[in-house]
Enzyme design. Structure first.
Site, PDB file in Angstrom:
ATOM      1  N   GLY A   1      60.727  40.217  74.392  1.00 47.61           N
ATOM      2  CA  GLY A   1      60.363  41.574  74.011  1.00 47.61           C
ATOM      3  C   GLY A   1      60.126  41.782  72.535  1.00 47.61           C
ATOM      4  N   SER A   2      59.520  40.822  71.853  1.00 43.76           N
ATOM      5  CA  SER A   2      59.281  41.020  70.425  1.00 43.76           C
ATOM      6  C   SER A   2      58.244  42.118  70.186  1.00 43.76           C
ATOM      7  CB  SER A   2      58.853  39.711  69.755  1.00 43.76           C
ATOM      8  OG  SER A   2      57.565  39.305  70.195  1.00 43.76           O
TER       9      SER A   2
ATOM     10  N   ARG B   1      53.917  42.505  96.741  1.00 47.94           N
ATOM     11  CA  ARG B   1      53.643  42.930  95.373  1.00 47.94           C
ATOM     12  C   ARG B   1      53.468  44.441  95.305  1.00 47.94           C
ATOM     13  NH1 ARG B   1      48.370  41.665  91.728  1.00 47.94           N
ATOM     14  NH2 ARG B   1      47.422  41.709  93.781  1.00 47.94           N
TER      15      ARG B   1
ATOM     16  N   MET C   1      54.963  39.152  82.944  1.00 50.39           N
ATOM     17  CA  MET C   1      54.382  37.975  83.572  1.00 50.39           C
ATOM     18  C   MET C   1      53.989  38.187  85.029  1.00 50.39           C
ATOM     19  SD  MET C   1      54.324  36.195  80.938  1.00 50.39           S
ATOM     20  CE  MET C   1      53.656  34.688  81.622  1.00 50.39           C
TER      21      MET C   1
ATOM     22  N   LEU D   1      49.465  43.078  87.937  1.00 48.70           N
ATOM     23  CA  LEU D   1      49.597  44.406  88.504  1.00 48.70           C
ATOM     24  C   LEU D   1      48.694  44.543  89.732  1.00 48.70           C
ATOM     25  CD1 LEU D   1      49.538  46.604  85.271  1.00 48.70           C
ATOM     26  CD2 LEU D   1      51.517  45.649  86.466  1.00 48.70           C
TER      27      LEU D   1
ATOM     28  N   ASN E   1      47.635  46.125  77.190  1.00 48.03           N
ATOM     29  CA  ASN E   1      48.239  44.788  77.128  1.00 48.03           C
ATOM     30  C   ASN E   1      47.860  44.141  75.801  1.00 48.03           C
ATOM     31  OD1 ASN E   1      49.619  42.449  78.177  1.00 48.03           O
ATOM     32  ND2 ASN E   1      47.622  41.508  78.528  1.00 48.03           N
TER      33      ASN E   1
ATOM     34  N   HIS F   1      47.227  40.344  74.143  1.00 46.87           N
ATOM     35  CA  HIS F   1      46.943  38.964  74.567  1.00 46.87           C
ATOM     36  C   HIS F   1      46.733  38.098  73.329  1.00 46.87           C
ATOM     37  CE1 HIS F   1      45.580  35.767  77.219  1.00 46.87           C
ATOM     38  NE2 HIS F   1      44.559  35.577  76.412  1.00 46.87           N
TER      39      HIS F   1
END
Length: 221
Positions: A15-16, A68, A93, A96, A110, A112
């Site tokens: 969680g940085s 899911r 990870m 969705l 997000n 990336h």
């Protein structure tokens, strides 16, 4: 003071980027508050980071959900109960489900660690080194139903050095992630982002020079 945007952060690891978001909220760089942190990993350090700041931190066990869609429904239930307006993926990870993406359409971001559309998915620093890139970087984008295929908000360029290892390059890129992710969230909070097809326009940047700075997060080396 304007009402604060309510964020929900999904994370699977340390969680940085969550920490960078929390720091920016506390410093007034983002007019937002993290309402909840959710993880699919019980021991994820992101949960502890949230608790340290008095943020609700919830673990949802995927083994207790058959599909899911069932798992995502449980996540959505928590987000809605906390009145979350923008979902931020921070090292999350799990892919969705389409129903999740539709529920928060154009309200999921997000980060990336590559210059999309190059190198979506995993192990991107390894791929950058294998391809002999001279520059890599990171991208904040809206999430759609694909893998790292959503409209791009901000990117930052990071040089690849001749003696770089995966770890070296990852660390250099991560420092830029922590700078452009909060910036993208603040632009959303200000209502300045507009999606037109695959393009994200940022209102309030009138000159070409301002547009260039905004697109690159004003931090490219």
């Amino acid at each position: 003071m304007k009402r604060q945007l309510r964020l929900g952060v999904l994370a699977s690891g340390r969680g940085s980027n969550l920490q960078a978001i929390v720091n920016a909220c506390e410093a007034g760089q983002i007019n937002a508050v993290v309402a909840i942190v959710i993880s699919d990993v019980a021991e994820a350090y992101a949960l502890e980071r949230g608790r340290r700041y008095g943020i609700e931190a919830a673990f949802i066990d995927s083994t207790r959900h058959r599909t899911r869609n069932d798992f995502d429904a449980a996540v959505l239930d928590l987000l809605r109960k906390r009145d979350v307006e923008l979902v931020c993926l921070a090292g999350y990870m799990r892919l969705l489900s389409p129903s999740f993406v539709e529920a928060y359409k154009n309200r999921i971001m997000n980060i990336h660690p590559a210059l999309l559309p190059a190198f979506p998915g995993l192990h991107v620093q390894r791929k950058a080194l294998q391809y002999g890139l001279k520059f890599s970087g990171c991208t904040v984008h809206f999430v759609d139903e694909g893998v790292d295929t959503g409209p791009i908000i901000i990117q930052a360029v990071v040089p690849v050095l001749d003696n770089d290892t995966e770890e070296d390059l990852s660390a250099r890129i991560l420092a830029y992630e922590h700078r452009i992710y909060p910036r993208a969230i603040q632009l959303f909070a200000e209502g300045r982002l507009e999606i037109r097809g695959r393009r994200v326009l940022c209102h309030g940047t009138d000159t070409p020079q301002q547009q260039e700075k905004q697109a690159w997060g004003a931090i490219n080396p």
